[in-house]
Design a protein around this motif. Structure first.
Motif, PDB file in Angstrom:
ATOM      1  N   ASP A 166       0.822  -1.211   0.000  1.00  0.00           N
ATOM      2  CA  ASP A 166       0.000   0.000   0.000  1.00  0.00           C
ATOM      3  C   ASP A 166       0.855   1.259   0.000  1.00  0.00           C
ATOM      4  O   ASP A 166       0.481   2.287  -0.578  1.00  0.00           O
ATOM      5  CB  ASP A 166      -0.935   0.008   1.208  1.00  0.00           C
ATOM      6  CG  ASP A 166      -2.131  -0.899   1.025  1.00  0.00           C
ATOM      7  OD1 ASP A 166      -2.363  -1.327  -0.123  1.00  0.00           O
ATOM      8  OD2 ASP A 166      -2.838  -1.183   2.006  1.00  0.00           O
ATOM      9  N   ILE A 167       2.011   1.198   0.674  1.00  0.00           N
ATOM     10  CA  ILE A 167       2.927   2.345   0.650  1.00  0.00           C
ATOM     11  C   ILE A 167       3.408   2.578  -0.773  1.00  0.00           C
ATOM     12  O   ILE A 167       3.439   3.710  -1.269  1.00  0.00           O
ATOM     13  CB  ILE A 167       4.116   2.104   1.596  1.00  0.00           C
ATOM     14  CG1 ILE A 167       3.651   2.021   3.047  1.00  0.00           C
ATOM     15  CG2 ILE A 167       5.153   3.203   1.434  1.00  0.00           C
ATOM     16  CD1 ILE A 167       4.756   1.676   4.026  1.00  0.00           C
ATOM     17  N   ALA A 215       4.445   7.620   5.728  1.00  0.00           N
ATOM     18  CA  ALA A 215       5.002   6.337   5.311  1.00  0.00           C
ATOM     19  C   ALA A 215       5.207   6.410   3.811  1.00  0.00           C
ATOM     20  O   ALA A 215       4.272   6.730   3.076  1.00  0.00           O
ATOM     21  CB  ALA A 215       4.066   5.187   5.682  1.00  0.00           C
ATOM     22  N   ARG A 216       6.401   6.121   3.357  1.00  0.00           N
ATOM     23  CA  ARG A 216       6.687   6.271   1.934  1.00  0.00           C
ATOM     24  C   ARG A 216       7.808   5.337   1.520  1.00  0.00           C
ATOM     25  O   ARG A 216       8.568   4.834   2.359  1.00  0.00           O
ATOM     26  CB  ARG A 216       7.075   7.718   1.611  1.00  0.00           C
ATOM     27  CG  ARG A 216       8.351   8.175   2.284  1.00  0.00           C
ATOM     28  CD  ARG A 216       8.539   9.671   2.182  1.00  0.00           C
ATOM     29  NE  ARG A 216       9.826  10.091   2.740  1.00  0.00           N
ATOM     30  CZ  ARG A 216      10.930  10.225   2.034  1.00  0.00           C
ATOM     31  NH1 ARG A 216      10.908   9.965   0.732  1.00  0.00           N
ATOM     32  NH2 ARG A 216      12.060  10.604   2.601  1.00  0.00           N
ATOM     33  N   LYS A 217       7.898   5.116   0.213  1.00  0.00           N
ATOM     34  CA  LYS A 217       8.985   4.332  -0.339  1.00  0.00           C
ATOM     35  C   LYS A 217      10.128   5.270  -0.694  1.00  0.00           C
ATOM     36  O   LYS A 217       9.921   6.307  -1.325  1.00  0.00           O
ATOM     37  CB  LYS A 217       8.524   3.563  -1.585  1.00  0.00           C
ATOM     38  CG  LYS A 217       9.533   2.534  -2.073  1.00  0.00           C
ATOM     39  CD  LYS A 217       8.951   1.664  -3.180  1.00  0.00           C
ATOM     40  CE  LYS A 217       9.964   0.587  -3.577  1.00  0.00           C
ATOM     41  NZ  LYS A 217       9.434  -0.294  -4.651  1.00  0.00           N
ATOM     42  N   LYS A 272       0.870   4.081  -2.814  1.00  0.00           N
ATOM     43  CA  LYS A 272       0.400   5.343  -2.210  1.00  0.00           C
ATOM     44  C   LYS A 272      -1.071   5.249  -1.813  1.00  0.00           C
ATOM     45  O   LYS A 272      -1.844   6.191  -1.991  1.00  0.00           O
ATOM     46  CB  LYS A 272       0.631   6.511  -3.169  1.00  0.00           C
ATOM     47  CG  LYS A 272       2.103   6.736  -3.492  1.00  0.00           C
ATOM     48  CD  LYS A 272       2.323   7.930  -4.394  1.00  0.00           C
ATOM     49  CE  LYS A 272       3.814   8.119  -4.668  1.00  0.00           C
ATOM     50  NZ  LYS A 272       4.079   9.275  -5.564  1.00  0.00           N
ATOM     51  N   LYS A 273      -1.444   4.086  -1.270  1.00  0.00           N
ATOM     52  CA  LYS A 273      -2.814   3.863  -0.820  1.00  0.00           C
ATOM     53  C   LYS A 273      -2.881   3.572   0.680  1.00  0.00           C
ATOM     54  O   LYS A 273      -3.913   3.120   1.172  1.00  0.00           O
ATOM     55  CB  LYS A 273      -3.446   2.705  -1.595  1.00  0.00           C
ATOM     56  CG  LYS A 273      -3.640   2.983  -3.079  1.00  0.00           C
ATOM     57  CD  LYS A 273      -4.301   1.793  -3.769  1.00  0.00           C
ATOM     58  CE  LYS A 273      -4.533   2.066  -5.248  1.00  0.00           C
ATOM     59  NZ  LYS A 273      -5.180   0.904  -5.934  1.00  0.00           N
ATOM     60  N   ALA A 274      -1.797   3.823   1.391  1.00  0.00           N
ATOM     61  CA  ALA A 274      -1.776   3.529   2.823  1.00  0.00           C
ATOM     62  C   ALA A 274      -2.769   4.421   3.557  1.00  0.00           C
ATOM     63  O   ALA A 274      -2.825   5.629   3.337  1.00  0.00           O
ATOM     64  CB  ALA A 274      -0.370   3.730   3.382  1.00  0.00           C
ATOM     65  N   ASP A 275      -3.550   3.814   4.443  1.00  0.00           N
ATOM     66  CA  ASP A 275      -4.591   4.530   5.167  1.00  0.00           C
ATOM     67  C   ASP A 275      -4.258   4.531   6.654  1.00  0.00           C
ATOM     68  O   ASP A 275      -4.238   3.476   7.291  1.00  0.00           O
ATOM     69  CB  ASP A 275      -5.949   3.852   4.924  1.00  0.00           C
ATOM     70  CG  ASP A 275      -7.076   4.516   5.709  1.00  0.00           C
ATOM     71  OD1 ASP A 275      -6.978   5.733   5.944  1.00  0.00           O
ATOM     72  OD2 ASP A 275      -8.026   3.805   6.096  1.00  0.00           O
ATOM     73  N   PHE A 276      -3.979   5.705   7.199  1.00  0.00           N
ATOM     74  CA  PHE A 276      -3.685   5.847   8.618  1.00  0.00           C
ATOM     75  C   PHE A 276      -3.879   7.307   9.014  1.00  0.00           C
ATOM     76  O   PHE A 276      -3.976   8.195   8.151  1.00  0.00           O
ATOM     77  CB  PHE A 276      -2.253   5.383   8.947  1.00  0.00           C
ATOM     78  CG  PHE A 276      -1.186   6.093   8.138  1.00  0.00           C
ATOM     79  CD1 PHE A 276      -0.545   7.218   8.626  1.00  0.00           C
ATOM     80  CD2 PHE A 276      -0.826   5.624   6.878  1.00  0.00           C
ATOM     81  CE1 PHE A 276       0.435   7.864   7.891  1.00  0.00           C
ATOM     82  CE2 PHE A 276       0.148   6.264   6.129  1.00  0.00           C
ATOM     83  CZ  PHE A 276       0.778   7.399   6.638  1.00  0.00           C
TER      84      PHE A 276
END
Length: 567
Positions: free
Chosen positions: A257-258, A297-299, A261-265
């Motif tokens: 998800d990171i 949170a990212r790559k 770019k769909k990480a949900d927090f």
């Protein structure tokens, strides 16, 4: 009517398996297969494309990534060096490039499990920076677009370092200092305390320029996407970042998800922590309550992911200095240790959706361990107590099964005699059930009620770092590893066969065969499961067999095996 009831029971069972599978997927960091949840966007905290609504706050993309950044003309010219410091529980290695923590050895936990062939007596390395694996803790400053401030890539000077704890000292300090970069100087002071896995980190920012500056402090954990060696194709635990806030509690972030770019927090908060979690161990950056921070949170590279937080240092006039106190946890997922560090940190030991049941079970197992001082026997005694608590509920189920087994020959003869007349067969079957006062589903519901308890115990045993390198008896030297000689899985398979044979066969031949095949297939997985889990299941099976045989004997039902024909 009986077939309808049986069909309903199979539907309930199938739906339960679907729900369990979905929860399993979510717990392991994957998306739900059958009931995916929509991604929620925190509109109030962020603007379009996830950018902060406040344009004065730098976005996480402003945080330097894996590539070096310019250090500034007046940066220290001291050569790059590393310094190693040792407490009673940690051995830490710091790099003068950015003053980052690049290695952490957990001294009270061995790298190799006792059951493995590699018996080297080396401590477990959690944080490291090698060609094969990267997992480090970094921090630095970001400012306005185009400005350069000290980052985790800035060369720093080692000012002071206490290499080892002595009998007269309960803490040691390591201090790094950057040069003047963009009109600012960053001083990092690490404080390692005796017996503590949480490291105090003080960031002092000094304005060395002639104009005011408004820097942001970032603290991040950078890790590659590899999983731990303890996972197998049959079971896995979550590996990846996690964010905790009082608003939304524990939120796991999946590496895929990171990348998408769909990480949900929760993106902004004034409490909580950002962690990097893996099986048995974790790290986390913690700020004090009430300090506003932005989570990200990212790559950052081909296979590197960063999770961290940013907080405002405030506006510094020329010559002014300000400090931000933080803590960095690096250690095992031991509940007492985690609870003592910060509220909610114990949730990195993830029991999934059955936490409410799992935590009391762990508490009880820990109390038992205080008496027997052996985690293997603690598991056995815990299962005994659980079975005792459910004794009367199980007795109801087993009495129903005994009655079904007693009339099973009549049912089978009747089905054979009326196989060409299904309607009359159903009527005759219902008559027999009424005469014998038997409820075909009476043995199912009492057992189904207990399923969540035993699933919760499964997660307790799988997640507890105390099982790691914990011996039981004789050849079982590590409760977290599979039995090296497969003796426990074979015993577990045998007890499963005996338990299945004691149950009455379903009248339908196909269902009878499935009732035998499914437990055997299930038993195959246990050849790869940790010994602690197999021991728990064996104990449960043995107690079930004993209670079922006792009840059958009291009801005058002969204890004999019923095996379907597989012709």
């Amino acid at each position: 009517m009986t077939d309808i009831r049986r069909s309903i029971l199979w539907v309930i069972f199938g739906f339960s398996m679907v729900l369990l599978w979905d929860k399993w997927q979510v717990h392991n960091g994957n998306k739900a297969t059958f009931f995916p949840q929509p991604t929620e966007q925190k509109a109030a905290a962020t603007g379009e494309a996830g950018k902060p609504a406040n344009g004065d706050v730098p976005t996480p993309s402003a945080v330097p990534g894996a590539q070096p950044t310019a250090a500034g003309a007046s940066a220290p010219t001291a050569p790059r060096e590393t310094v190693e410091v040792t407490s009673d529980v940690l051995r830490l290695t710091f790099d003068s490039e950015g003053g980052s923590l690049v290695r952490a050895d957990i001294l009270q936990h061995k790298a190799a499990t006792l059951s493995s062939k590699n018996q080297e007596d080396k401590p477990l390395t959690l944080l490291t920076q090698t060609a094969d694996h990267t997992y480090v803790a970094q921090s630095g400053l970001v400012g306005a677009p185009g400005s350069q401030l000290p980052t985790h890539k800035t060369p720093m000077k080692l000012v002071a370092a206490d290499k080892e704890l002595t009998d007269s000292k309960n803490e040691l300090t390591v201090r790094f200092e950057s040069g003047d970069v963009g009109g600012a100087k960053l001083v990092k002071t690490y404080t390692v305390r005796r017996g503590g896995y949480d490291i105090g980190v003080k960031h002092e920012v000094v304005n060395t320029g002639t104009a005011p500056i408004t820097p942001q402090l970032y603290m991040q954990l950078v890790r590659d996407g590899s999983t731990t060696a303890s996972e197998t194709p049959f079971y896995s635990t979550f590996t990846g970042p996690a964010v905790y806030t009082n608003e939304k509690k524990y939120q796991k972030i999946e590496f895929p998800d990171i990348e998408k770019k769909k990480a949900d927090f929760v993106k902004t908060s004034s409490d909580g922590y950002v962690a990097m979690v893996q099986h048995y161990f974790a790290s986390a950056w913690l700020l004090g309550e009430g300090i506003e921070r932005e989570h990200y949170a990212r790559k950052v590279d081909n296979n590197l992911y960063a999770a961290g937080m940013m907080t405002a240092v405030g506006t510094l006039a020329p010559g002014e200095a300000k400090a931000v106190e933080a803590r960095l946890f690096v250690g095992p997922q031991a509940e007492k240790v985690l609870e003592a560090v910060a509220p909610g940190l114990e949730l990195v030991k993830d029991y999934g959706w059955l936490t409410m049941l799992a935590k009391p079970l762990y508490w009880l197992m820990e109390k038992i361990h205080g008496f027997v001082d052996n985690w293997g026997w603690s598991i056995v005694l815990l299962v005994v107590l659980i079975k005792a608590a459910f004794y009367w509920l199980n007795a109801t189920a087993y009495r129903s099964m005994a009655k079904m087994k007693a009339i099973n020959p009549r049912i089978m003869d009747m089905r054979e005699r009326l196989k060409d007349n299904p309607q009359q067969m159903q009527q005759e079957m219902m008559r027999i059930y009424r005469e014998e006062k038997v409820n075909p589903m009476g043995g199912c519901f009492p057992i189904m009620i207990q399923i969540p308890v035993f699933i919760a115990l499964y997660w307790v045993l799988l997640s507890s770092v105390e099982m790691r390198n914990a011996p039981w008896t004789m050849w079982i030297t590590d409760m977290s590893s599979p039995d090296p000689y497969y003796i426990l899985p074979l015993v577990m398979t045998l007890t499963t066969v005996i338990q299945t044979a004691l149950n009455p066969l379903p009248p339908d031949p196909m269902q009878a065969k499935l009732m035998w095949i499914m437990p055997l297939v299930f038993s195959v997985m246990f050849f790869f499961f940790p010994s602690g889990l197999v021991l728990y299941w064996i104990t449960n099976n043995v107690l079930t067999i004993a209670q079922q045989a006792y009840i059958n004997n009291r009801m005058g039902v002969p204890v004999k095996f019923t095996i379907p024909s597989f012709k």
